[in-house]
Motif scaffolding. Structure first.
Motif, mmCIF file in Angstrom:
data_model
loop_
_atom_site.group_PDB
_atom_site.id
_atom_site.type_symbol
_atom_site.label_atom_id
_atom_site.label_comp_id
_atom_site.label_asym_id
_atom_site.label_seq_id
_atom_site.Cartn_x
_atom_site.Cartn_y
_atom_site.Cartn_z
ATOM 1 N N THR A 248 10.962 -8.574 -4.398
ATOM 2 C CA THR A 248 9.596 -8.948 -4.046
ATOM 3 C C THR A 248 8.624 -8.672 -5.191
ATOM 4 O OG1 THR A 248 10.071 -8.418 -1.737
ATOM 5 C CG2 THR A 248 7.758 -8.635 -2.333
ATOM 6 N N THR A 249 7.743 -9.628 -5.397
ATOM 7 C CA THR A 249 6.636 -9.436 -6.332
ATOM 8 C C THR A 249 5.354 -9.415 -5.506
ATOM 9 O OG1 THR A 249 7.843 -10.719 -7.964
ATOM 10 C CG2 THR A 249 5.502 -10.371 -8.383
ATOM 11 N N PHE A 250 4.650 -8.314 -5.555
ATOM 12 C CA PHE A 250 3.416 -8.199 -4.773
ATOM 13 C C PHE A 250 2.236 -8.699 -5.587
ATOM 14 C CE2 PHE A 250 6.285 -4.917 -3.137
ATOM 15 C CZ PHE A 250 6.279 -5.251 -1.790
ATOM 16 N N ASP A 251 1.223 -9.232 -4.877
ATOM 17 C CA ASP A 251 -0.011 -9.625 -5.565
ATOM 18 C C ASP A 251 -0.850 -8.399 -5.892
ATOM 19 O OD1 ASP A 251 0.391 -12.479 -5.403
ATOM 20 O OD2 ASP A 251 0.037 -12.274 -3.244
ATOM 21 N N HIS A 252 -0.795 -7.414 -5.000
ATOM 22 C CA HIS A 252 -1.603 -6.201 -5.195
ATOM 23 C C HIS A 252 -0.785 -4.997 -4.806
ATOM 24 C CE1 HIS A 252 -5.397 -8.113 -5.999
ATOM 25 N NE2 HIS A 252 -5.130 -8.965 -5.033
ATOM 26 N N ILE A 253 -0.952 -3.949 -5.579
ATOM 27 C CA ILE A 253 -0.358 -2.668 -5.215
ATOM 28 C C ILE A 253 -1.494 -1.665 -5.203
ATOM 29 C CG2 ILE A 253 1.292 -0.873 -5.863
ATOM 30 C CD1 ILE A 253 3.000 -3.031 -7.159
ATOM 31 N N GLU A 254 -1.682 -1.021 -4.056
ATOM 32 C CA GLU A 254 -2.771 -0.049 -3.934
ATOM 33 C C GLU A 254 -2.197 1.312 -3.625
ATOM 34 O OE1 GLU A 254 -5.167 -1.593 -0.755
ATOM 35 O OE2 GLU A 254 -5.600 -3.463 -1.833
ATOM 36 N N ILE A 255 -2.623 2.285 -4.379
ATOM 37 C CA ILE A 255 -2.210 3.657 -4.076
ATOM 38 C C ILE A 255 -3.393 4.364 -3.438
ATOM 39 C CG2 ILE A 255 -1.398 5.853 -4.991
ATOM 40 C CD1 ILE A 255 0.293 4.563 -6.868
ATOM 41 N N GLY A 256 -3.196 4.814 -2.210
ATOM 42 C CA GLY A 256 -4.302 5.462 -1.487
ATOM 43 C C GLY A 256 -4.110 6.967 -1.457
ATOM 44 N N ARG B 240 0.853 -1.193 0.000
ATOM 45 C CA ARG B 240 0.000 0.000 0.000
ATOM 46 C C ARG B 240 0.884 1.237 0.000
ATOM 47 N NH1 ARG B 240 -3.227 -3.054 3.539
ATOM 48 N NH2 ARG B 240 -4.813 -4.039 2.258
ATOM 49 N N ILE B 241 0.568 2.113 -0.922
ATOM 50 C CA ILE B 241 1.363 3.342 -1.070
ATOM 51 C C ILE B 241 0.501 4.512 -0.637
ATOM 52 C CG2 ILE B 241 2.636 4.785 -2.691
ATOM 53 C CD1 ILE B 241 2.704 2.295 -4.581
ATOM 54 N N GLU B 242 1.046 5.308 0.276
ATOM 55 C CA GLU B 242 0.349 6.543 0.651
ATOM 56 C C GLU B 242 0.673 7.550 -0.448
ATOM 57 O OE1 GLU B 242 0.648 9.469 4.294
ATOM 58 O OE2 GLU B 242 1.094 7.403 4.877
ATOM 59 N N GLY B 243 -0.285 7.721 -1.366
ATOM 60 C CA GLY B 243 -0.017 8.386 -2.635
ATOM 61 C C GLY B 243 0.569 9.786 -2.506
ATOM 62 N N ASP B 244 -0.102 10.654 -1.739
ATOM 63 C CA ASP B 244 0.359 12.048 -1.654
ATOM 64 C C ASP B 244 1.773 12.120 -1.110
ATOM 65 O OD1 ASP B 244 -1.961 12.971 -2.655
ATOM 66 O OD2 ASP B 244 -2.866 13.483 -0.711
ATOM 67 N N ARG B 245 1.999 11.326 -0.078
ATOM 68 C CA ARG B 245 3.301 11.361 0.572
ATOM 69 C C ARG B 245 4.400 10.848 -0.368
ATOM 70 N NH1 ARG B 245 4.977 8.906 6.522
ATOM 71 N NH2 ARG B 245 7.204 8.874 6.060
ATOM 72 N N TRP B 246 4.096 9.759 -1.057
ATOM 73 C CA TRP B 246 5.085 9.176 -1.979
ATOM 74 C C TRP B 246 5.386 10.136 -3.122
ATOM 75 C CZ3 TRP B 246 4.633 5.941 -6.788
ATOM 76 C CH2 TRP B 246 5.806 5.221 -7.050
ATOM 77 N N ARG B 247 4.320 10.682 -3.726
ATOM 78 C CA ARG B 247 4.517 11.598 -4.856
ATOM 79 C C ARG B 247 5.292 12.841 -4.430
ATOM 80 N NH1 ARG B 247 -0.700 9.486 -6.350
ATOM 81 N NH2 ARG B 247 -1.661 10.943 -4.906
ATOM 82 N N SER B 248 5.015 13.342 -3.232
ATOM 83 C CA SER B 248 5.770 14.542 -2.856
ATOM 84 C C SER B 248 7.221 14.183 -2.564
ATOM 85 C CB SER B 248 5.112 15.340 -1.718
ATOM 86 O OG SER B 248 4.955 14.540 -0.614
ATOM 87 N N HIS B 249 7.461 12.974 -2.056
ATOM 88 C CA HIS B 249 8.852 12.530 -1.900
ATOM 89 C C HIS B 249 9.549 12.458 -3.267
ATOM 90 C CE1 HIS B 249 12.390 10.131 -1.153
ATOM 91 N NE2 HIS B 249 11.958 9.301 -2.078
ATOM 92 N N LEU B 250 8.856 11.923 -4.267
ATOM 93 C CA LEU B 250 9.465 11.799 -5.606
ATOM 94 C C LEU B 250 9.816 13.180 -6.156
ATOM 95 C CD1 LEU B 250 7.225 9.054 -7.315
ATOM 96 C CD2 LEU B 250 9.357 8.735 -6.044
ATOM 97 N N ARG B 251 8.877 14.106 -6.030
ATOM 98 C CA ARG B 251 9.136 15.466 -6.548
ATOM 99 C C ARG B 251 10.292 16.118 -5.820
ATOM 100 N NH1 ARG B 251 3.853 16.840 -5.910
ATOM 101 N NH2 ARG B 251 2.581 16.320 -7.702
#
Ligand SMILES: *Cc1c(COP(=O)(O)O)cnc(C)c1O
Length: 352
Positions: A344-352, A6-17
């Motif tokens: 690791t290969t995940f079965d599901h990736i969810e961006i929240g 599970r990816i906390e979308g806003d937090r991850w995207r702001s880290h990338l930027r």
């Protein structure tokens, strides 16, 4: 939701930027590395994410590991794709096209590429203390001649530096070597220098263009934005001495056996990747704990404690032991699991 990232979308995207801004300056943007299992996210997803970071953030190029990975990136990212593993004359299915930049690390290969694909775009790799691929500095003069002879279009000199140790001086030396050489480029592609080291290099050598190639610190640099959970698929009460699993080893105590998502096919291994696990294992051994009964500490955490594998992971699930007295999750609940994202290969990736 067996094994889920599970990816906390806003937090991850702001880290990338933020990371792109920290490493890049105008004309010398960060080069996202998108290879292998896509650092757990998948190649396609990271290619799209690199496109999303965009030319505004200086992302005009992504770096990938192997030629086999190139088509997947070219179709999702509009800029250039730099291939990190060096071109070799015997490789098959080397993609063509003006957006592919080859890495060349042997004089013979420079000659062969010039003959096979005159005009190809390349970076010349330098042999650093990594001792993986690349040309030693005394071969740069010969390389210069071969680049000209093959009309190869040179985009820079590439350095791959070790992860441990202090390698700023090594990068600095190569920058001096490049400036003193006849190579027709002022760009240096570097791996494994941090943003401060890159900043100092740029400040000391204003004519040099430094392109940082970054994978882990970009995609996995804010681990707090990422949560990995394994679903409990089954659970069984067990008594001391009960035999379970493929190996039918007797259990040393009473408790529960949990069947949890995640096996060898997901990249769940016998050794837990969590930091400190070696120490934890040493402590357990000293205490004559379950390891003395032939069990191995698993990467799964139940009730706040890392639990033991009953036996080596199966293809898609693992059997773990929860001793009597500890709380036992229900079927359908999720438990924490520490993974090494690059395997690791995940079965599901969810961006929240
Ligand atoms: C994989 C790789 C990188 C990216 O490494 P990270 O540690 O994930 O940033 C950079 N350069 C080269 C040559 C590589 O093979």
């Amino acid at each position: 939701m067996p094994l889920t990232l599970r990816i906390e979308g806003d937090r991850w995207r702001s880290h990338l930027r933020r990371t792109a801004e920290t490493y890049g300056v105008v004309g010398q943007g960060i080069v996202p590395v998108v290879k292998g299992n896509g650092y757990g996210f998948g190649l396609a997803s990271l290619a799209r994410r690199s496109a999303w970071l965009g030319a505004d953030a200086g992302v005009d190029t992504v770096a990938t590991g192997m030629y086999e990975e190139v088509p997947e990136l070219l179709s999702r990212f509009a800029g250039d794709v730099l291939v990190l593993s060096p071109w070799r004359p015997f490789l098959s299915e080397v993609p063509d096209g003006d957006r592919v930049v080859h890495t060349v690390g042997r004089l013979d290969d420079l000659a062969a590429l010039g003959a096979q694909r005159p005009g190809a775009r390349i970076v010349v790799e330098a042999l650093t203390t990594m001792s993986r691929h690349g040309l030693p500095r005394h071969e740069l003069a010969a390389a210069t001649d071969l680049v000209r002879a093959g009309r190869l279009r040179l985009s820079g000199l590439a350095l791959h530096l070790p992860l441990v140790g202090e390698h700023e001086p090594e990068a600095e030396e190569w920058a001096a070597v490049l400036e003193a050489s006849q190579l027709d480029t002022s760009t240096m592609w570097v791996s494994h220098l941090d943003a401060q080291q890159i900043g100092r290099l740029r400040a000391r050598r204003p004519r040099l263009l430094v392109r940082p190639r970054v994978g882990t610190a970009l995609w996995l640099g804010d681990r707090g934005a990422l949560t990995v959970r394994a679903t409990v698929l089954d659970r069984h009460p067990v008594s001391r001495g009960d035999r379970v699993g493929y190996r039918q080893r007797p259990l040393p105590r009473a408790g529960h056996v949990l069947v949890v998502a995640g096996g060898t096919a997901h990249g769940i291994g016998l050794a837990a990747p969590a930091a400190g696990s070696a120490r934890q294992r040493a402590l357990a051994l000293a205490r004559g704990g379950l390891e003395a009964a032939g069990m191995t500490l698993s990467p799964y955490t139940v009730g706040g404690r890392q639990r033991w594998f009953v036996e080596p992971p199966h293809m898609q699930v693992s059997l773990i032991f929860v001793p009597a007295g500890a709380g036992v999750p229900d079927v359908g609940d999720e438990v924490d699991v520490a993974v090494r994202f690059t395997t690791t290969t995940f079965d599901h990736i969810e961006i929240g």
